[in-house]
Structures are given as C-alpha cells and as structure tokens.
Enzyme design. Structure first.
Site, PDB file in Angstrom:
ATOM      1  N   HIS A  64       0.768  -1.304   0.042  1.00  0.00           N
ATOM      2  CA  HIS A  64       0.016  -0.015   0.166  1.00  0.00           C
ATOM      3  C   HIS A  64       0.919   1.341  -0.026  1.00  0.00           C
ATOM      4  O   HIS A  64       0.739   2.290  -0.613  1.00  0.00           O
ATOM      5  CB  HIS A  64      -0.960  -0.143   1.093  1.00  0.00           C
ATOM      6  CG  HIS A  64      -1.900   1.011   1.220  1.00  0.00           C
ATOM      7  ND1 HIS A  64      -2.898   0.993   0.341  1.00  0.00           N
ATOM      8  CD2 HIS A  64      -1.957   2.421   1.756  1.00  0.00           C
ATOM      9  CE1 HIS A  64      -3.720   2.040   0.538  1.00  0.00           C
ATOM     10  NE2 HIS A  64      -3.044   2.857   1.281  1.00  0.00           N
ATOM     11  N   ARG A 112      19.661 -12.662 -27.427  1.00  0.00           N
ATOM     12  CA  ARG A 112      21.127 -13.052 -27.858  1.00  0.00           C
ATOM     13  C   ARG A 112      21.398 -14.465 -27.349  1.00  0.00           C
ATOM     14  O   ARG A 112      20.886 -14.721 -26.024  1.00  0.00           O
ATOM     15  CB  ARG A 112      21.813 -11.996 -26.994  1.00  0.00           C
ATOM     16  CG  ARG A 112      23.529 -12.416 -27.405  1.00  0.00           C
ATOM     17  CD  ARG A 112      24.331 -11.166 -26.937  1.00  0.00           C
ATOM     18  NE  ARG A 112      24.420 -11.238 -25.462  1.00  0.00           N
ATOM     19  CZ  ARG A 112      25.159 -10.425 -24.494  1.00  0.00           C
ATOM     20  NH1 ARG A 112      25.548  -9.528 -25.375  1.00  0.00           N
ATOM     21  NH2 ARG A 112      24.934 -10.284 -23.352  1.00  0.00           N
ATOM     22  N   ASN A 167      30.330  -1.860 -26.016  1.00  0.00           N
ATOM     23  CA  ASN A 167      30.927  -1.908 -24.868  1.00  0.00           C
ATOM     24  C   ASN A 167      32.399  -3.058 -25.249  1.00  0.00           C
ATOM     25  O   ASN A 167      33.430  -2.771 -25.031  1.00  0.00           O
ATOM     26  CB  ASN A 167      30.424  -3.019 -23.767  1.00  0.00           C
ATOM     27  CG  ASN A 167      29.203  -2.042 -23.092  1.00  0.00           C
ATOM     28  OD1 ASN A 167      29.070  -1.036 -23.787  1.00  0.00           O
ATOM     29  ND2 ASN A 167      28.500  -2.422 -22.380  1.00  0.00           N
ATOM     30  N   ASP A 168      31.810  -4.260 -25.875  1.00  0.00           N
ATOM     31  CA  ASP A 168      33.033  -5.147 -26.448  1.00  0.00           C
ATOM     32  C   ASP A 168      33.708  -4.794 -27.763  1.00  0.00           C
ATOM     33  O   ASP A 168      34.901  -4.830 -27.782  1.00  0.00           O
ATOM     34  CB  ASP A 168      32.540  -6.521 -26.671  1.00  0.00           C
ATOM     35  CG  ASP A 168      32.271  -7.323 -25.352  1.00  0.00           C
ATOM     36  OD1 ASP A 168      33.025  -6.776 -24.421  1.00  0.00           O
ATOM     37  OD2 ASP A 168      31.779  -8.464 -25.415  1.00  0.00           O
TER      38      ASP A 168
END
Lengths: 87, 575
Positions: free
Chosen positions: B191, B334, B456-457
């Site tokens: 709640h 993936r 990123n890689d």
C-alpha cells in the site's frame, strides 16, 4: 458440463488484476466454474483460490462449467481469456 | 539537531524529498483471543468492518485512478476483491460461527494465505502475500479501533516515517504537504509504495528500525532513486541533494512529455527505441518505461547461480513471456554469451588465462552443441508467441554464422516432424563487437538478417583495453576515431546489403554519440529501461542535416579528446 482448454497469454499470468476480473465475472453465473491447472482443481469464482494456483503466462488451463447457464459462462470465460482480460 | 546518520532501504518511488520527520508511532494490533458467546453479533461486527474497509479502499482507488495511475488503483481494488472473496469470507465466517472472535478468524485465514503465497518461489505470487498482509493489518486496525492516525492535516515539508502505511492512514493523505515516505516494511506493491508512486512522493521502504531511530522534527533526506535515507545531514550534503532534487524535478517534468510518443528525429525520421534486459521479468519494466521492444535480451544471467542448466521448458517460458510482453513489436534474444571469466561448474567452462580472448560466447556454444541446441529450441518454440529474433554474440566470421544457421535449420526440421509450431521466418542476426566482424561487415551483411553493434566489447577489443583496469581505462571511449570509423563502416555495410542495424551497447544512450549515430543512419537504439525517455528526447533534438554538418568536422579530428570537446561545445549550442 462444458469445458475448454486455454493458454494464458497475459504476461503476468493469472494474477491480481486478471484473476480478479475472471472471478468477479464468473461470480455472475449460477453454474459451478472450475479451473483445472496441473491436475488440480480451483474455484474460478474465488480470486484467492485462483491465486493459489499460481498460473503463469503460457500455462494451459481447463475451464469447466456445470449448471444451468454453463454455456454462457464458458463463452464469457473464453472472451475474457482470449481478449487478455481487456474489458 | 541530532548526529548525521545514513540508513538504507529499497527505493520504490522516484525522486528526492527533503523535509522534517513525522514519526507514526507503532500501534499494536495485538488482540485478546477471546471466545465469542454471541455469534450473530460477532459476525455483524466483522461484516461492518469489512464494509468500512471496502468503502474506504474504494474511495482511495477512485482518487488514485482519477489522479494518476490506473494500475495502482487496480491493485487497491484487488485488495477489496481479496477480502470479499467468497472463499475467503466463507472461511472467516465459518471460524466465527464456531465461536472464534473476528480478529482471530481474520488473522487465521489471512495467515494461511500468506503462508501459501510466500512459499511459492515466484516474485508476483510473493507480492500477493504482501497484499494479504496489507488487508489483514487494515482490517485488524478497523476491528480494534486503532486507526486514528491520519496523514491529512500534516504541515508542509513533512517526511512520513512509519512501520507501514495502511489504507486507513492514507485515506486523506495530502500529497502536497508530504515530501517523502519512509517505512520499515512493505514491498514494491504494498500500500505505501502504491500511494507514494501514485502521488509522486519519493519513497524508500524496508528501512529497518526507521520508526525507532528517527524522531519527530528530524531533518531527513529521502533519496527515492538510490534508497538512501540521510538523517540530520550536514550543510554540504544538504546542498548536494537540493541540487539533485531540482535537476530531477526539472528533468522528469520534461521527460514525461515524451512518454507514449514515437521516437523521431527533429526532421521526422522514425527510429526504433528498444530496451536491454537480462531477465524475462524485466520485459514488463521495459514496457512500463515506455520501451518499444527488446533489442537485447541477455540470456546468460539466467544461467548463473544455479546447480544445473535451465531446461528447455524453463527457457521456453522465459522467452515466451518476453515475446508476449512485446507481442506487437519485437524481442531480440542473444544466445548464451558466456566464457572463462565466470565459473559455472555445470557448464564445464574452464578457467582460462585470457577469458576475453578465449572459449566464450558462440565459440563455446558451437563446441557444446547440446546446451546450444536446448536454448535454440526453446527460442524457436517461443517464437510463435510474438516476434522473436535470434542474435549471435562475438561473431568473428561468416563460418560461425553459417554454423549457427545450420543448427537452427536442423532444429526447425525436428520441430516440423514433431508438428511443434515455430516462426519459420525468424530472423538470425549478429552482434558486431569484434574488430574482425567490423572489418568483415560487408561479408557478414550478405548472410546476416540484421546487425546489432555491441559497443562495450567493440571498444575494448578495438582499443585493446580492459575498461575495468584503472591504469588504462582512459583509452576506453566510444569517441575514439578508431571506434567512430568502425561504427560508420558497420552501418554503411549493413545498409549497402539492405539489412537494419541497431546498437545495444551503452553508447546507444550516450548523448555525445547521437550526432554520429543519426548522421550515419543507425536504425535502432537499445538502452536500459531507465534511459528510454531521455534517449527519445535526445534523438528528437537532432536532424540529419545538422548532424551531418557536425560529423563532417568530427571525421577530420584526430584525437578522442578533440572530438569530445568539439561535440560538447556543439551540444551546448543546440540547447
């Protein structure tokens, strides 16, 4: 008695909202309505009972209606489940 | 003023609240379990309490649904359905009729449901346990008449601190005067959390001992973004948080304008804006955050922390759930991206000297076809429930893509023989995250259905840098000319071959990357759910022509630093 098997397609399975809609709609019929899931039978007019069944997205459930207005109840259940409980 | 103190809890409602504590004292909901002599009277007492609960909760649900959130209102209505459930009420009535008092009958029946729901290993079902707890507490407080605390007439700038908020306390809550909520108990859907989100009040729950440790009038900062509670902050901390608060308020106001809108550039080009997720449940969050689909469903997280590999059926249920959540758009899954940096005994992955250059991702999968096939079969089976794409990680050449496609064709044949349905037109694309793949993008584009650039890689491999190594992390940047050239080439090769290209690394949400990505013509962006609205806003600020102009100059610059400074200066101008 009439019955039919459905696949639950709502992403959260039969949960608070969807189970609530099903229970309150089924409560409008006089016949008995049961949900059979993994071999166990639950009262489809009871939200709490449906919740304990822990029915997930993709699960198959069988709806069984028996009594005077069984045909109407089953087709209402069918509408609800297939429209993903959008009322 | 007391000593500064920091407490930690779970953030359930965004924003930062700064105000004075109002501590709702602990109220005992204990009762004497007495035998009932007048059963009719006790039943009436129970029914009156239930009617009061229903009336009050309904009023609150109406208020919430009308104000802000339909979904939050529905949860409250669910509480009413629970209490008035024919099975639940008949159980309670049965107990009362056997001479048990209303409080005990209610607790008994509620507790049995709480036990059932909390014993199930499923997040949604355990939330139902919290719902029943909520219903029980409010009903007990009505039955015991201990419900006088009202949050209606509190002074401005109040932070409410309580063990837990019940519907009775919040029935006349004033969202304007209350700037924060801190509770000891509750869950994301209890709640207190619902009310907080519906009224846009920053809230942190699960703060142990809060109602004891905080005193009325204490200065409190409620950080509903991180879950930190800072009591009696020093002036420096206070200043920092006032800054955070105003930038949050400004931004959330502006961002809400982009909710529910398509993602378009300033000159009307529609882009896809998808989300990255690691678990099937996160698809729901992606939807709530207004993501248009799933651009990267990392599956390896679901293989960690367990004793044995997930079964085909288990995986099937995850993929299906995600597919159903985004039935109208698409979900890109993936395949297992795992290697020697994580020890998973049951996968038989050996510790390697150079895990990032070792037997990982698609290389591992092609050597362990049983594990790979199980995953692919689960994905194919789930593909009838929506629009699923398969994406292969760490591809370095066409032979890997061909090998995977061969396995998929083989599984399709098996499924056909068994008359199991699947989407025969399922797309098979690849992550472009190695320099080899970037250089051979033209060759790969002829055989892949789509590309997704994993920045990123791609950056780590291109720059030969481990971003986690503080000695060399300065080399890690998407703005290095090598990375920019690589991305440009990948997008061009994809478009030459007529296939779409998306980006799913962190760079997709980087505002500095946007002029480049818009100019190169990237088709889709996949970002973490919390970046959806920001990215949509940022994309709306660019058009092809202005991006092209800037990019022409960027391509002439020779260092990362020059490029960064240049784009920053340009961004200031377009603001």
């Amino acid at each position: 008695m009439v019955n039919k098997t459905f696949t639950i397609i709502s992403a959260d399975g039969l949960h608070l909202r969807t189970a609530g809609v099903l229970a309150s709609e089924m409560g409008k019929f006089s016949c008995n309505v049961a949900i059979i899931h993994n071999g166990m039978t639950f009262n489809a007019k009871s939200l709490m009972n449906i919740l304990t069944a822990c029915i997930k997205c993709g699960d198959n459930v069988e709806i069984c209606c028996s009594g005077g207005d069984e045909q109407e109840a089953l087709s209402r259940a069918e509408d609800l489940i297939e429209s993903n409980f959008i009322m | 003023m007391g000593e500064a103190m920091m407490l930690k809890g779970i953030a359930v409602s965004d924003g930062i609240g700064i105000g004075n504590a109002f501590v709702v004292g602990r109220k005992s909901l204990s009762y004497e379990n007495r035998a009932v002599s007048n059963i009719e009277e006790e039943l009436t007492r129970y029914h009156e309490a239930a009617a009061k609960f229903t009336e009050r909760t309904n009023a609150m649900a109406d208020k919430i649904s009308a104000n802000t959130s339909k979904k939050e209102g529905e949860i409250l209505r669910g509480h009413i359905l629970m209490l008035n459930d024919p099975y639940m009420s008949s159980e309670i009535e049965k107990l009362i009729s056997s001479g048990v008092c209303a409080e005990e009958a209610l607790s008994n029946v509620c507790d049995s449901f709480i036990n059932i729901f909390s014993s199930v290993d499923d997040e949604l079902t355990s939330q139902r346990a919290a719902d029943v707890c909520d219903v029980k507490a409010s009903m007990l407080s009505i039955l015991l008449g201990v419900e006088e605390v009202s949050l209606g007439g509190l002074p401005p700038q109040t932070v409410v601190v309580a063990e837990e908020l019940t519907p009775s306390m919040t029935s006349d809550i004033n969202g304007e005067n209350i700037v924060g909520i801190v509770t000891e108990r509750g869950g994301k859907n209890s709640h207190s959390s619902i009310i907080a989100r519906a009224l846009g009040i920053p809230a942190v729950i699960g703060v142990e001992g809060a109602a004891e440790l905080l005193k009325n009038g204490d200065k409190v900062i409620v950080d509903g973004l991180s879950g930190n509670i800072i009591v009696s902050p020093d002036t420096d901390t206070l200043r920092v948080y006032i800054g955070k608060q105003s930038s949050f308020n400004e931004e959330s106001g502006e961002l809400n304008h982009f909710r529910g809108k398509p993602t378009v550039t300033g000159d009307g080009k529609v882009k896809k804006l998808y989300c990255n997720i690691g678990y099937a449940d996160e698809a729901v969050r992606a939807r709530e955050c207004d993501g248009e689909g799933i651009g990267l469903f990392r599956t390896e997280l679901m293989f960690l922390n367990r004793e044995e590999p997930p079964t085909e059926d288990e995986q099937f249920s995850w993929y299906k759930k995600a597919a159903l959540t985004f039935r109208e758009s698409s979900v890109t899954i993936r395949t297992l991206d795992i290697g020697g940096d994580k020890v998973i005994p049951y996968l038989g992955i050996e510790k390697e000297e150079n895990p990032y250059l070792g037997n990982r991702a698609v290389r591992y999968c092609l050597k362990h076809e049983d594990i790979f096939r199980t995953q692919l079969r689960a994905i194919l089976r789930a593909s009838t429930f929506g629009k699923i794409n398969i994406m292969i990680p760490l591809v370095t050449g066409v032979e890997e893509l061909r090998a995977v496609k061969g396995i998929i064709a083989n599984i399709k044949r098996e499924l056909r023989i068994k008359s199991i349905e699947f989407d025969d037109s399922i797309k098979v694309g690849i992550m472009i995250e190695t320099p080899a793949a970037a250089i051979k993008a033209d060759l790969l584009a002829e055989e892949a259905d789509f590309f997704s650039i994993g920045t990123n890689d791609l950056i780590q491999y291109t720059m030969a840098v481990d971003r986690g190594n503080s000695n060399v992390e300065y080399l890690y940047s998407p703005l290095d000319p090598a990375v920019i050239r690589s991305i440009k080439r990948i997008i061009e090769c994809a478009h030459d071959a007529g296939i779409p290209v998306e980006m799913c690394g962190e760079a997709a949400a980087d505002p500095l990357m946007l002029p480049l990505l818009i100019s190169f013509g990237l088709d889709g962006f996949s970002v973490s759910p919390s970046y959806v609205l920001k990215t949509r806003r940022n994309i709306s600020k660019w058009n092809k022509e202005s991006a092209d102009k800037i990019v022409q100059q960027i391509l002439l610059l020779k260092t990362e630093r020059e490029i960064r400074e240049f784009i920053k200066a340009e961004l200031k101008e377009i603001k």
